[in-house]
Enzyme design. Structure first.
Site, short mmCIF file in Angstrom:
data_model
loop_
_atom_site.label_atom_id
_atom_site.label_comp_id
_atom_site.label_asym_id
_atom_site.label_seq_id
_atom_site.Cartn_x
_atom_site.Cartn_y
_atom_site.Cartn_z
N GLU A 1 0.84 -1.21 0.00
CA GLU A 1 0.00 0.00 0.00
C GLU A 1 0.87 1.26 0.00
O GLU A 1 2.01 1.23 0.47
CB GLU A 1 -0.88 0.03 1.26
CG GLU A 1 -2.27 -0.50 1.06
CD GLU A 1 -3.16 0.42 0.22
OE1 GLU A 1 -2.64 1.22 -0.55
OE2 GLU A 1 -4.39 0.30 0.35
N ASP A 2 0.31 2.33 -0.48
CA ASP A 2 1.00 3.62 -0.34
C ASP A 2 0.74 4.20 1.04
O ASP A 2 1.65 4.77 1.65
CB ASP A 2 0.58 4.61 -1.44
CG ASP A 2 -0.93 4.77 -1.55
OD1 ASP A 2 -1.67 3.86 -1.12
OD2 ASP A 2 -1.38 5.80 -2.08
N ARG B 1 0.30 12.34 -8.55
CA ARG B 1 0.84 11.00 -8.26
C ARG B 1 2.30 10.88 -8.70
O ARG B 1 3.07 10.14 -8.10
CB ARG B 1 0.02 9.92 -8.99
CG ARG B 1 -1.40 9.76 -8.46
CD ARG B 1 -2.02 8.49 -9.04
NE ARG B 1 -3.46 8.43 -8.87
CZ ARG B 1 -4.09 7.97 -7.79
NH1 ARG B 1 -3.39 7.57 -6.76
NH2 ARG B 1 -5.41 7.93 -7.74
N PHE C 1 -2.59 15.74 5.14
CA PHE C 1 -2.91 15.20 3.82
C PHE C 1 -1.69 15.34 2.92
O PHE C 1 -1.17 16.45 2.76
CB PHE C 1 -4.12 15.92 3.21
CG PHE C 1 -4.61 15.24 1.97
CD1 PHE C 1 -5.47 14.16 2.07
CD2 PHE C 1 -4.19 15.65 0.71
CE1 PHE C 1 -5.91 13.49 0.93
CE2 PHE C 1 -4.62 15.00 -0.43
CZ PHE C 1 -5.48 13.92 -0.32
N ASP D 1 -4.34 4.33 6.52
CA ASP D 1 -4.98 5.50 7.12
C ASP D 1 -6.00 5.02 8.15
O ASP D 1 -5.64 4.63 9.26
CB ASP D 1 -5.59 6.31 5.98
CG ASP D 1 -6.08 7.69 6.37
OD1 ASP D 1 -6.02 8.03 7.55
OD2 ASP D 1 -6.54 8.43 5.49
#
Ligand code: PRP
Length: 191
Positions: A111-112, A177, A164, A115
Site C-alpha cells: 500500500e501507499d 501522483r 494530507f 490511514d
C-alpha cells in the site's frame, strides 16, 4: 493528456513546488531499500507475491520490487476509491481482483498509505480466503492516529501525523501522483 490541454495550476491544484516536502525522493529511496533488504532476509530462499493496491501503491511497489532480492511476482487489486473526498467513506468494494491464485504462496499486500485501516482490513480478510502460506502488509506511509479498525503493517517506511499528503503515487483528485517527493497538500487549497 498533452501539455497543451493540461489544466493550469489553480488555487485548488497548486503547483507541487509550493508544497512543503515531508520526505524527499532520496529519503524515500533509502527507506524503500531498507525495507527491501529486510523483506529479502525475512523470505530468504522463498518466493513472494506482491499485491499492489491500485492506484496509489503502484510507484512504491515498483521501487520495492526492485529492492527485494528474493524471487517475486506482482499482482494488483483495485478497491473503491475515496474519489475527490479526502476522507474515507467507510465503504470498501473490490473493483479488480487478483489475476493469479495465491493459495500456498507467501503474499505481501503493498500500500501507499495505511490511514483508517478500512481498505487493508477488508483486503486482508479477502486475501486470507485464498489460503496463502503467509500474508503480510507493507506500506509506504502509516497514519496511526487516523485508525478506525485495529490493523498494523508489518513493514512501514514512515509513520506520519494526520496531514494530507501527495506525491510518490498519492493523489489529490488524481493529480500529483508522479511528484517524486512526498509533500504536504495545503489545507486551504482543498474545498
Ligand atoms: C488510499 C490508499 C489506500 C487507502 C487507505 O486509496 O491508496 O488504498 O486510501 O485508506 P484507509 O486506510 O483509510 O482505507 P484511495 O482510495 O485514495 O485510492 P488510490 O490508491 O487510487 O489513490
Amino acid at each position: 493528456m498533452p501539455s497543451s490541454t493540461a489544466p493550469a495550476p489553480t488555487a485548488f491544484f497548486p503547483s507541487p513546488e509550493t508544497m512543503d516536502v515531508l520526505f524527499s525522493k532520496e529519503e524515500i529511496a533509502a527507506r524503500t531499500k531498507e525495507i527491501g533488504t529486510q523483506i529479502s532476509k525475512d523470505y530468504e530462499g522463498q518466493s513472494v507475491v506482491l499485491i499492489g493496491v491500485l492506484k496509489g501503491a503502484a510507484i512504491f511497489l515498483s521501487d520495492l520490487a526492485r529492492a527485494i532480492k528474493v524471487d517475486n511476482t506482482f499482482d494488483f487489486v483495485a478497491v473503491s476509491s475515496y474519489g475527490r473526498a479526502r476522507v474515507s467513506s467507510g465503504a470498501v468494494k473490490l473493483i479488480k481482483d487478483i489475476d493469479n491464485p495465491i493459495e500456498g504462496k507467501h503474499v505481501i499486500i503493498v500500500e501507499d498509505i495505511l490511514d483508517t485501516g478500512l481498505t487493508l482490513n477488508y483486503l486482508r480478510g479477502l486475501m486470507l480466503q485464498h489460503k496463502p502460506a503467509s500474508l503480510k502488509i507493507a506500506t509506504c506511509l502509516d497514519k496511526p492516529e487516523r485508525r478506525l479498525v485495529p490493523i498494523e503493517a508489518d513493514y512501514v517506511a514512515f509513520k506520519i501525523p494526520n496531514r494530507f499528503v501527495i506525491g510518490y503515487g498519492m493523489d489529490y483528485a488524481e493529480r500529483y501522483r508522479g511528484v517524486e517527493d512526498i509533500r504536504i497538500f495545503p489545507e486551504d487549497a482543498a474545498h
